[in-house]
Write a protein that holds these residues in place. Structure first.
Motif, mmCIF file in Angstrom:
data_model
loop_
_atom_site.group_PDB
_atom_site.id
_atom_site.type_symbol
_atom_site.label_atom_id
_atom_site.label_comp_id
_atom_site.label_asym_id
_atom_site.label_seq_id
_atom_site.Cartn_x
_atom_site.Cartn_y
_atom_site.Cartn_z
ATOM 1 N N ALA A 38 22.924 -6.514 17.680
ATOM 2 C CA ALA A 38 22.260 -5.302 18.156
ATOM 3 C C ALA A 38 23.011 -4.806 19.385
ATOM 4 C CB ALA A 38 20.808 -5.609 18.508
ATOM 5 N N PRO A 61 20.479 -0.723 15.985
ATOM 6 C CA PRO A 61 20.161 -1.969 15.266
ATOM 7 C C PRO A 61 21.429 -2.684 14.796
ATOM 8 C CG PRO A 61 18.853 -0.128 14.444
ATOM 9 C CD PRO A 61 19.923 0.458 15.315
ATOM 10 N N THR A 74 24.276 -1.631 11.638
ATOM 11 C CA THR A 74 24.025 -0.216 11.373
ATOM 12 C C THR A 74 25.327 0.556 11.539
ATOM 13 O OG1 THR A 74 21.723 -0.294 12.104
ATOM 14 C CG2 THR A 74 22.804 1.844 12.158
ATOM 15 N N PRO A 88 20.884 -10.885 16.975
ATOM 16 C CA PRO A 88 19.625 -10.411 16.391
ATOM 17 C C PRO A 88 18.461 -11.381 16.556
ATOM 18 C CG PRO A 88 21.453 -9.902 14.936
ATOM 19 C CD PRO A 88 22.016 -10.761 16.028
ATOM 20 N N TRP A 124 13.534 -5.663 17.941
ATOM 21 C CA TRP A 124 14.447 -4.526 18.043
ATOM 22 C C TRP A 124 14.087 -3.455 17.018
ATOM 23 C CZ3 TRP A 124 17.616 -4.616 22.125
ATOM 24 C CH2 TRP A 124 18.649 -3.672 22.216
ATOM 25 N N PRO A 125 14.163 -2.165 17.358
ATOM 26 C CA PRO A 125 13.823 -1.124 16.370
ATOM 27 C C PRO A 125 14.772 -1.142 15.175
ATOM 28 C CG PRO A 125 14.857 -0.159 18.325
ATOM 29 C CD PRO A 125 14.574 -1.592 18.657
ATOM 30 N N THR A 126 14.297 -0.651 14.062
ATOM 31 C CA THR A 126 15.088 -0.651 12.828
ATOM 32 C C THR A 126 15.919 0.620 12.672
ATOM 33 O OG1 THR A 126 13.192 0.232 11.610
ATOM 34 C CG2 THR A 126 13.470 -2.159 11.637
ATOM 35 N N THR A 127 15.687 1.610 13.528
ATOM 36 C CA THR A 127 16.533 2.797 13.578
ATOM 37 C C THR A 127 16.943 3.027 15.031
ATOM 38 O OG1 THR A 127 14.653 4.299 13.882
ATOM 39 C CG2 THR A 127 15.373 3.890 11.625
ATOM 40 N N CYS A 128 18.001 3.784 15.237
ATOM 41 C CA CYS A 128 18.447 4.066 16.601
ATOM 42 C C CYS A 128 17.306 4.700 17.407
ATOM 43 C CB CYS A 128 19.644 5.003 16.590
ATOM 44 S SG CYS A 128 21.151 4.254 15.946
#
Length: 260
Positions: free
Chosen positions: A37, A67, A70, A88, A94-98
């Protein structure tokens, strides 16, 4: 660590690797991904981050959480970064999208201290404590709305990326529909299904995002006129509704929230 490629230190057994990097104006980090990440903080300038799912504009003294694994691209506009590359397993939240976030003074000072560490910094004492505290502070950050979604289909995504590169205030749904060989009604329905917004709302937000880098070197009045607003007041009202802060907070010579 400063101006050190991640590949040279990715193997080091540390959950958090801090790296500071200086970029030439307009430098583009082309499409790539990291297994870790990334917390990407722009100490100066504006960053534009693209993924297949969306586009994020990161104002000065904000950061974007990227993430792991990504694929993304970053355009640097006068940026000196302070990045954290994080295993990770250390950040299951942690978010799954920016996600763009604010960087308050404590977090900023921790980042500045961390990029002075060697790759194999001691996990005990001050260095280890700063690395651990950084994760606690990042976990407390709330998302900021500096982004637009990108449609999944190639034809709509192409329209959107071209508009982000050169926003045209005179663009219409009818013109966009014609470029995709669809009726305006069918185009609008499909666009909303893929982005969650109507084309007109999406274009309005994209124009406001385009204002952020312009505000680095131009006045609020000049920027508002360039992106199609009839008056500085209209531009300020739209910008404030979208982002919660007036454009004057990002104008040349000003520092944003979290600045001193």
């Amino acid at each position: 660590m400063r101006n050190v490629p991640l590949a040279e230190v990715d193997h080091v057994d540390r959950a958090v690797l801090p790296i500071g990097t200086d970029y030439a104006p307009g430098h583009v980090l082309d499409w790539h991904e990291h297994r870790r990440a990334q917390f990407l903080y722009g100490a100066t300038g504006v960053m534009a981050v693209d993924t297949a799912e969306g586009a994020w504009t990161v104002p000065p003294e904000r950061a974007v959480l990227i993430p792991p694994a990504t694929r993304h691209r970053v355009r640097m506009l006068g940026v000196s970064t302070r990045s954290l590359y994080i295993e990770p397993h250390a950040v299951p939240w942690w978010p799954t999208t920016c996600t763009v976030v604010d960087v308050p003074p404590l977090l900023r000072e921790l980042l500045l201290a961390a990029v002075e560490f060697e790759a194999d910094y001691s996990l005990s004492g001050r260095s280890g404590s700063i690395a651990a505290l950084l994760l606690y502070e990042i976990a407390e950050r709330a998302p900021l709305p500096f982004h637009v979604g990108i449609p999944a289909s190639a034809d709509l995504a192409g329209l959107c990326r071209a508009y982000l590169a050169a926003p045209d205030p005179d663009a219409t749904n009818a013109a966009w529909a014609a470029r995709t060989a669809m009726s305006e009604r069918a185009f609008t329905r499909r666009f909303r299904a893929e982005t969650g917004d109507s084309p007109a709302v999406w274009r309005g937000r994209a124009r406001l995002l385009a204002a952020l880098p312009l505000l680095r070197t131009a006045s609020v009045s000049e920027v508002g006129a360039r992106i199609g607003y009839s008056s500085p007041a209209a531009f300020t009202a739209a910008f404030t509704r979208a982002f919660g802060l007036p454009p004057s907070r990002f104008a040349a010579g000003r520092r944003g929230v979290g600045g001193s």
